[in-house]
Write an enzyme that holds these catalytic residues in place. Structure first.
Site, PDB file in Angstrom:
ATOM      1  CB  SER A  16      -0.859  -0.007   1.265  1.00  0.00           C
ATOM      2  OG  SER A  16      -1.436   1.260   1.477  1.00  0.00           O
ATOM      3  CE1 TYR A  45      -3.796  -2.271   5.043  1.00  0.00           C
ATOM      4  CE2 TYR A  45      -3.198  -0.045   4.370  1.00  0.00           C
ATOM      5  CZ  TYR A  45      -3.548  -1.336   4.043  1.00  0.00           C
ATOM      6  OH  TYR A  45      -3.654  -1.690   2.733  1.00  0.00           O
ATOM      7  CE  LYS A  70      -1.478  -4.568   3.358  1.00  0.00           C
ATOM      8  NZ  LYS A  70      -1.792  -5.903   2.830  1.00  0.00           N
TER       9      LYS A  70
END
Ligand code: UDP
Length: 321
Positions: A117, A141, A145
């Site tokens: 991302s 988040y 990643k």
């Protein structure tokens, strides 16, 4: 044809990847726990095994079926939730990925395409964001990643293994042939929320912030059609199998579109006014996030086909007609 295991293949992006793989003639097997993925998104031409990535035995059982490459899209992706419940994201996104990588190594599977991302970059220090931009995630988040990217990098150095991490910008749209119909439940992203307002599923929505230093005061993002994202995965598998290198690639269009432009374009497409209001900025939102999108084009020999935002929105609205 090579056999590709698509982990998370019943999800929004995963199902589009499966569609492109099938069209490319790949032998395709989906592994998904259907926690957010949906049964309606499964293609009958692909195999399906219901299972969870935290279940190492279940993973080994599919990985040992002569799999040539893995596409791993089985991640939790709600940024806000990742800040309230980092344990869930550590468990699913990091531990789950470790299970996948270890299962691959133990079963001799050498290639992986990973859903990463733009969140790995954090607040942009310069724009457009190229792949050399420092990684400084501002939410858990994005951190999860980044951690998986780093794990894959080490595995690629230590094992007979290569990877391509695809750093998605804002994925939008649906396959134009309407073959994928499962809409996300409780969407957190702009366009699905607008669509729920357009179809009467919700009364209205808010535009978060109107005082950013952008031409119309609303945030700018890089929206890429999900079918273009999906075709990049197929190109990535091809690339991984033809050389030993690994890559981390931005997947965007390089074009900045504002929230207000998305709203206006949606009104044009659906032919009616939407009910929305301007609200305070959402914490953690940078004013502008836009990709320098050249490296993926070069490495994958791939181009996004969709460039017009109205055309992209039409692929979503068509599902309602
Ligand atoms: N946004 C908004 N209203 C909403 C949801 C999102 O104004 O109900 C804005 C958000 O502030 C951001 C843009 O739309 O500027 C895209 O947000 P999204 O959550 O879809 O993706 P992000 O860029 O945060 O990953």
């Amino acid at each position: 044809m090579p056999k590709v295991l698509v982990i998370g293949g019943a999800g929004y992006i995963g199902s589009h990847v499966v569609k492109e793989l099938l069209e490319g003639g790949y032998d395709t097997l989906v592994f998904d726990d259907l926690s957010t993925g949906q049964e309606v998104n499964l293609f009958k031409e692909a195999g399906f095994v219901r299972g969870n990535i935290l279940d190492r035995k279940a993973l080994d059982a599919v990985m040992s079926q002569n799999v040539d490459a893995v596409v791993h899209l089985a991640g939790k992706k709600a940024v806000g939730e990742s800040m309230e419940n980092p344990q869930k994201y550590a468990e699913n996104n990091i531990n789950g990925s470790i299970n996948i990588l270890n299962s691959m190594v133990d079963n001799g599977v050498k290639h992986i395409v990973f859903s990463s991302s733009a969140a790995v970059y954090g607040t942009p220090q310069y724009l457009p964001l190229d792949e050399k931009h420092p990684l400084n995630p501002v939410n858990f988040y994005g951190f999860s990643k980044m951690e998986v990217e780093n794990l894959m990098e080490w595995y690629s150095r230590l094992k007979d293994f290569n990877y391509i991490a695809l750093r998605y910008f804002n994925a939008v749209g649906y396959a134009a042939d309407k073959s994928i119909t499962g809409r996300e439940k409780n969407p957190q992203n702009l366009l699905p929320i607008i669509m729920e307002a357009a179809t009467g599923k919700r009364d209205g929505f808010a535009i978060f912030g109107s005082d950013y230093e952008t031409p119309d005061g609303t945030c700018l993002r890089d929206y890429i059609h999900v079918s273009d994202l999906a075709s990049a995965h197929v190109a990535a598998i091809h690339r991984l199998m033809s050389d030993k290198k690994s890559y981390r690639l931005n997947l965007g269009t390089g074009k900045a579109v504002s929230v207000k432009e998305i709203v206006d374009a949606t009104e044009n497409v659906i032919g009616k006014r939407l009910n929305y209001r301007y609200a305070a900025r959402r914490p953690g939102d940078p004013a502008v996030v836009v990709a320098k999108a050249d490296l993926a084009r070069e490495v994958l020999n791939w181009r996004p086909r969709y460039t017009d935002i109205e055309e992209i929105i039409r692929t979503v609205w068509n599902l309602e007609l």
